[in-house]
Structure formats: structure tokens, C-alpha cells
Design a protein around this motif. Structure first.
Motif, PDB file in Angstrom:
ATOM      1  N   GLY A  90       0.909  -0.658   0.144  1.00  0.00           N
ATOM      2  CA  GLY A  90       0.143  -0.163   0.160  1.00  0.00           C
ATOM      3  C   GLY A  90       0.930   1.875   0.233  1.00  0.00           C
ATOM      4  O   GLY A  90       2.015   1.163   0.375  1.00  0.00           O
ATOM      5  N   THR A  91       0.143   2.065   0.199  1.00  0.00           N
ATOM      6  CA  THR A  91       0.853   4.161  -0.169  1.00  0.00           C
ATOM      7  C   THR A  91       0.701   4.668   1.637  1.00  0.00           C
ATOM      8  O   THR A  91       0.037   4.434   2.338  1.00  0.00           O
ATOM      9  N   ILE A  92       1.891   3.875   1.416  1.00  0.00           N
ATOM     10  CA  ILE A  92       2.651   5.295   3.151  1.00  0.00           C
ATOM     11  C   ILE A  92       2.199   6.652   2.919  1.00  0.00           C
ATOM     12  O   ILE A  92       2.881   6.649   2.584  1.00  0.00           O
ATOM     13  N   VAL A  93       1.869   7.251   3.893  1.00  0.00           N
ATOM     14  CA  VAL A  93       2.239   8.502   4.002  1.00  0.00           C
ATOM     15  C   VAL A  93       2.867   9.019   5.149  1.00  0.00           C
ATOM     16  O   VAL A  93       2.076   8.612   6.437  1.00  0.00           O
ATOM     17  N   PHE A 110      -5.601  11.284  -1.883  1.00  0.00           N
ATOM     18  CA  PHE A 110      -5.953   9.802  -2.353  1.00  0.00           C
ATOM     19  C   PHE A 110      -6.975   9.656  -2.526  1.00  0.00           C
ATOM     20  O   PHE A 110      -7.686   9.018  -3.528  1.00  0.00           O
ATOM     21  N   LEU A 111      -8.364   9.680  -1.658  1.00  0.00           N
ATOM     22  CA  LEU A 111      -9.607   8.566  -0.912  1.00  0.00           C
ATOM     23  C   LEU A 111     -10.573   9.105  -2.542  1.00  0.00           C
ATOM     24  O   LEU A 111     -11.361   9.049  -3.512  1.00  0.00           O
ATOM     25  N   ALA A 112      -9.954  11.250  -3.014  1.00  0.00           N
ATOM     26  CA  ALA A 112     -10.903  11.334  -4.020  1.00  0.00           C
ATOM     27  C   ALA A 112     -10.377  11.191  -4.967  1.00  0.00           C
ATOM     28  O   ALA A 112     -11.305  11.162  -6.204  1.00  0.00           O
ATOM     29  N   GLU A 113      -8.984  10.353  -5.569  1.00  0.00           N
ATOM     30  CA  GLU A 113      -8.443  10.021  -6.576  1.00  0.00           C
ATOM     31  C   GLU A 113      -8.737   8.822  -6.404  1.00  0.00           C
ATOM     32  O   GLU A 113      -9.400   8.255  -8.291  1.00  0.00           O
TER      33      GLU A 113
END
Length: 261
Positions: free
Chosen positions: A238-241, A254-257
């Protein structure tokens, strides 16, 4: 007169195991452990409760499956069922729900019944139509998806809960019913029950015993078929922020994308 209760149960692959298709696009049962379908445990439990409340009753569990399916029967027997029937035949391999309903109907008729109890669905196929098919083949009433059930005299009564209302239903015996996972937690087999199950009778039947032709079941006799199957891709990282003050904005972006918001 003793109330004859038959519970239809299924031996299913462990959902936590690594399930795969065989070369003929049926489930490769040799590569994963099996067990009594969790949803069928509720059916066994309700059958036992009805039997406990009756003056005299006998609970028989019936399954269709390979040799290992006896494990599902033993679990039901250890819970308190009185006897079991196992239908096993090499020609049953690949049978769909239509063929399975035929085999179960013949087995139930041969066993004798006043009430047939099923789970709401199997945890592998998850079709949920077998109780209705079984009732049609037996020519009796069906009362399905019950969260509460009882037998009073010659009637089976129950409550079906929906999103906006609950229905009170009843049917004359003989009948077929199915119960949901809201009907009451299944009992855990005691050590005494496990030991007693080893002495309870398990009757073995095949297609010849039920007077069913091989071309009515199996892959060749199925009304449904799997045309192709693709293995699910491996899970990627996954992507780590890293939150250095802008984590919230990055998460929202990210959620909007992904069109989640």
C-alpha cells in the motif's frame, strides 16, 4: 408419534484456507481443509432446540459429499443429533445446486421426515436457493430465512426479519425451513457429546440406493458451469503517507483520486 427432523448440512472448504480451482474448474478440495458450514451449525442448533421442546423427536443430519464430508456429520452428531446419512458417489463430482437438491430430496424421502431444516446458504457457493428447490422437489411448503422458529402441533411457525418490518409466518407439516445466523448461537460440542457421536449410526447411500441416474448429476448433468477462472493477483504494498503536517490533505487527495469521496 415422534417428530422426525432432518437437517441438511454441507462440508465446505475452510474460508481461511488458500482455495483454488482444479483443472476441471471445480474447487480443488484436496488442497484445503474442510469443515461443517458455519451457517449450517445454526440449522443444527434450531433442530435440536425443537427436538428438546417436543415430547418425542429424532434429529437426522444429511450431507452429500466425498469421504471427508463425514467430518461435518460427526460435528453435528457431537452437537446432539441422533443419526446421520451420508450420500457419496464418484459420479456426484461437480454437481451443481440443481442436482444437489435432487439428491437431497431423494435422501430425505428415504429417511422420512416431518420437518427439514437448512441453513440460509452455504459458505462456499453462497447461492441460498437450495431450501426452495428442495421444498419444490418434495412438494411441501417452504418457510425460509427465519430468525426465530418453533413447532406447535402440526404447524411450524417463525419470524422473518427484513430491513423495514418483521413477518410472522407459519406452515403445515411436512415443510422445509431455513434459518439465518440471527436465530441463536450454535452450542459447542462437549467432550461427552464428542465421545457419544462415535457410537451414533451413520448410514451410507449412493446414487443407486436413491435410484438416480449418473447423467442427472455431476458436471455433465449440471445446469450451471464455470467457463473460466483467473487467479486473484497478489496483494501489492500500500501507499505509506508520512504525516509531516500535510497527512490529512494527502489522505483526502488519495480518497478523491480513488473516487471514495
Amino acid at each position: 408419534m415422534s417428530l422426525r427432523i432432518v437437517v441438511c448440512v454441507k462440508y465446505v472448504p475452510d474460508a481461511t484456507g488458500d482455495r483454488r480451482f482444479a483443472d476441471d474448474l471445480t474447487l480443488d478440495r484436496d488442497e484445503v481443509d474442510g469443515l461443517l458450514s458455519e451457517l449450517d451449525e445454526y440449522a443444527v442448533e434450531q433442530a435440536l432446540r425443537i427436538a428438546d421442546a417436543a415430547d418425542e423427536a429424532e434429529v437426522t443430519v444429511v450431507t452429500v459429499g466425498p469421504e471427508d464430508a463425514k467430518d461435518a456429520l460427526r460435528k453435528a452428531l457431537s452437537m446432539g443429533a441422533h443419526r446421520a446419512v451420508h450420500v457419496e458417489d464418484d459420479d456426484l463430482h461437480g454437481t451443481d445446486v440443481i442436482g444437489t437438491s435432487l439428491v437431497l430430496a431423494k435422501a430425505v424421502e428415504k429417511t422420512g421426515y416431518d420437518l427439514v431444516v437448512c441453513g440460509m446458504a452455504s459458505t462456499d457457493g453462497a447461492m441460498g436457493v437450495l431450501p426452495a428447490l428442495l421444498a419444490e422437489r418434495l412438494g411441501v411448503a417452504q418457510v425460509t430465512l427465519l430468525s426465530e422458529i418453533s413447532v406447535e402441533g402440526t404447524l411450524v411457525k417463525g419470524r422473518r426479519d427484513g430491513d423495514s418490518a418483521s413477518e410472522e409466518l407459519e406452515a403445515s407439516l411436512p415443510a422445509v425451513v431455513s434459518v439465518t445466523d440471527q436465530s441463536g448461537e450454535a452450542r459447542y460440542p462437549s467432550f461427552k457429546g464428542i465421545m457419544a457421536a462415535k457410537k451414533k449410526p451413520v448410514e451410507s447411500l449412493d446414487l443407486a440406493d436413491l435410484e438416480i441416474d449418473a447423467d442427472e448429476v455431476g458436471l455433465a448433468g449440471s445446469w450451471t458451469a464455470v467457463d473460466s477462472a483467473t487467479e486473484r493477483p497478489a496483494r501489492t504494498a500500500g501507499t505509506i503517507v508520512k504525516d509531516e503536517g500535510e497527512g490529512g490533505k494527502q489522505l483526502a487527495g488519495f480518497l478523491a483520486e480513488q473516487k471514495f469521496i
